[in-house]
Design an enzyme around this catalytic site. Structure first.
Site, PDB file in Angstrom:
ATOM      1  N   ALA A  42       4.756  -7.148  -5.983  1.00 30.34           N
ATOM      2  CA  ALA A  42       3.739  -6.895  -4.867  1.00 30.34           C
ATOM      3  C   ALA A  42       2.829  -7.816  -5.208  1.00 30.34           C
ATOM      4  CB  ALA A  42       2.705  -5.332  -6.025  1.00 30.34           C
ATOM      5  N   ARG A  61       5.182  -6.394   5.338  1.00 33.25           N
ATOM      6  CA  ARG A  61       5.367  -5.135   4.142  1.00 33.25           C
ATOM      7  C   ARG A  61       4.123  -4.202   4.444  1.00 33.25           C
ATOM      8  NH1 ARG A  61       8.987  -5.593  -0.865  1.00 33.25           N
ATOM      9  NH2 ARG A  61       9.577  -3.594  -0.164  1.00 33.25           N
ATOM     10  N   ASP A  64       2.499  -1.181  -6.639  1.00 34.72           N
ATOM     11  CA  ASP A  64       2.431  -1.711  -4.980  1.00 34.72           C
ATOM     12  C   ASP A  64       1.306  -1.291  -4.622  1.00 34.72           C
ATOM     13  OD1 ASP A  64       5.728  -1.745  -5.359  1.00 34.72           O
ATOM     14  OD2 ASP A  64       5.018  -3.551  -4.151  1.00 34.72           O
TER      15      ASP A  64
HETATM   16  O1  MRU Z   1      10.403  -3.814  -2.531  1.00 34.68           O
HETATM   17  P1  MRU Z   1      10.509  -4.673  -4.001  1.00 34.68           P
HETATM   18  O2  MRU Z   1      11.364  -5.192  -4.886  1.00 34.68           O
HETATM   19  O3  MRU Z   1       9.360  -5.801  -3.523  1.00 34.68           O
HETATM   20  O4  MRU Z   1       9.529  -3.716  -4.986  1.00 34.68           O
HETATM   21  C1  MRU Z   1       9.025  -4.025  -5.980  1.00 34.68           C
HETATM   22  C2  MRU Z   1       8.746  -2.893  -6.831  1.00 34.68           C
HETATM   23  O5  MRU Z   1       7.942  -2.070  -6.328  1.00 34.68           O
HETATM   24  C3  MRU Z   1       7.704  -3.506  -8.482  1.00 34.68           C
HETATM   25  O6  MRU Z   1       8.360  -2.264  -8.988  1.00 34.68           O
HETATM   26  C4  MRU Z   1       6.250  -4.136  -7.893  1.00 34.68           C
HETATM   27  O7  MRU Z   1       6.203  -4.532  -6.509  1.00 34.68           O
HETATM   28  C5  MRU Z   1       5.738  -4.536  -9.129  1.00 34.68           C
HETATM   29  S1  MRU Z   1       5.966  -5.784  -9.233  1.00 34.68           S
HETATM   30  C6  MRU Z   1       4.837  -6.642 -10.617  1.00 34.68           C
END
Ligand code: MRU
Length: 343
Positions: free
Chosen positions: A46, A87, A235
């Site tokens: 995120a 996204r 997220d």
């Molecule tokens: O699909 P992704 O790899 O972007 O998903 C990321 C996550 O779910 C993380 O746990 C979240 O973004 C927190 S990152 C500090």
């Protein structure tokens, strides 16, 4: 290791789709390349996608020929709208690009060259802030960690997901720095294995004792009393504390509740969406079925089998023991405690 940086007028990212086989840096110098890098998870997590999108806004605007604010703003509006579609779940993305919009509006009487400079400065400010915020969360969160703790984590909420230390993994790094003995367990995190490919690699790089498990091994580990705490990122967190994070996070929270294990979310204020009453309103990204049918491009299932592939799930607030942010550690009832964040 720098996951995302601004270098020679380009965004330099680690291409996370190539880890752990190879550590490759790629440069992004157009709006479209940023959109694709986010969509294809070359840059992910995120906070990191928020930073990439903010710098992407600048890339989308730097050659804008408009000489008056209205024309400039109309292009800015479409650049922001375009990036937001890359996204939908991580609110950090829209939070970051909206900050650039505000910056432009605040300087609407300035000439457009100056406006472009303001956009870049704001994007770089977001990047720098993320570094500071990671350190603060790590320091606060480390207070909850005891020497000897076995910590389970899901997906990758580390340096690869931020500009610096990470969120959940930052807490582990800080605790280790303080001399606490920590053992980490990383869920592999199907379908695209951020835990196996990224977290296991990152923790090993940092000298953390890490053990990789398949997602379906977590319950057994907890039953065997081998997990003391669970730390995950987020997220998007709604006003009541419901938290969207990588698919499979909810499984862990239910298991943690059953086994009486503290379940902590570590996330910056930019991951909160206090306009949403509950997690039911969080948009969940659905991704291509090939991610489930295949592993690394190799087909594992019938080519035409129907697939369900939400990238995130929502953990109900009542399963979350505390939310660690740079502004403090929040506990139930979240609806009241999180109001502080608004201030
Ligand atoms: O699909 P992704 O790899 O972007 O998903 C990321 C996550 O779910 C993380 O746990 C979240 O973004 C927190 S990152 C500090």
């Amino acid at each position: 290791m720098q996951t995302i940086e601004w270098k020679r007028n380009k965004i330099r990212i680690i291409d996370q789709t190539r880890l752990p086989a190879e550590l490759v840096y790629v440069d992004l110098n157009s709006l479209k390349s940023v959109w694709w890098a986010i969509k294809k998870l070359k840059v992910r997590g995120a906070p990191a996608i928020g930073i990439a999108a903010a710098l992407g806004v600048y890339l989308g605007m730097r050659n804008c020929p408009a000489k008056n604010f209205n024309k400039f703003y109309s292009r800015l509006d479409s650049v922001i709208g375009y990036l937001k579609k890359a996204r939908p779940t991580a609110v950090n993305l829209s939070w970051a690009v909206e900050r650039l919009r505000e910056q432009a509006l605040a300087h609407c009487n300035k000439d457009t060259d100056l406006l472009k400079r303001c956009l870049l400065e704001e994007a770089l400010e977001i990047l720098q802030e993320d570094k500071d915020v990671c350190r603060k969360m790590a320091r606060l969160g480390s207070k909850l960690i005891k020497s000897g703790d076995n910590i389970l984590t899901h997906c990758n909420a580390g340096a690869l997901a931020t500009a610096d230390y990470g969120t959940a993994l930052g807490v582990i790094y800080e605790a280790k720095k303080q001399g606490k003995k920590i053992k980490a367990y990383a869920d592999e995190t199907r379908p695209i294995l951020q835990g196996a490919r990224l977290t296991a690699w990152e923790l090993m790089q940092q000298g953390v004792d890490v053990t990789l498990i398949c997602d379906n091994m977590a319950a057994d580990l907890m039953k065997e009393a081998k997990i003391d705490k669970i730390l995950v990122g987020a997220d998007r967190i709604a006003a009541n504390g419901d938290t969207a994070n990588k698919i499979g996070t909810y499984n862990l929270a239910v298991l943690a509740y059953f086994h009486h294990i503290p379940f902590y979310v570590v996330a910056p204020a930019s991951s909160f969406d206090l306009t949403l009453k509950s997690g039911a309103d969080i948009p969940i990204e659905q991704r291509d079925g090939r991610e489930v049918r295949q592993v690394h491009g190799r087909l594992l299932a019938p080519k035409k089998v129907k697939v369900y592939n939400p990238a995130f799930d929502v953990t109900p607030q009542r399963l979350i023991s505390a939310i660690i942010t740079e502004k403090g550690i929040f506990r139930k009832p979240y609806r009241t405690s999180l109001k502080k964040l608004l201030k």
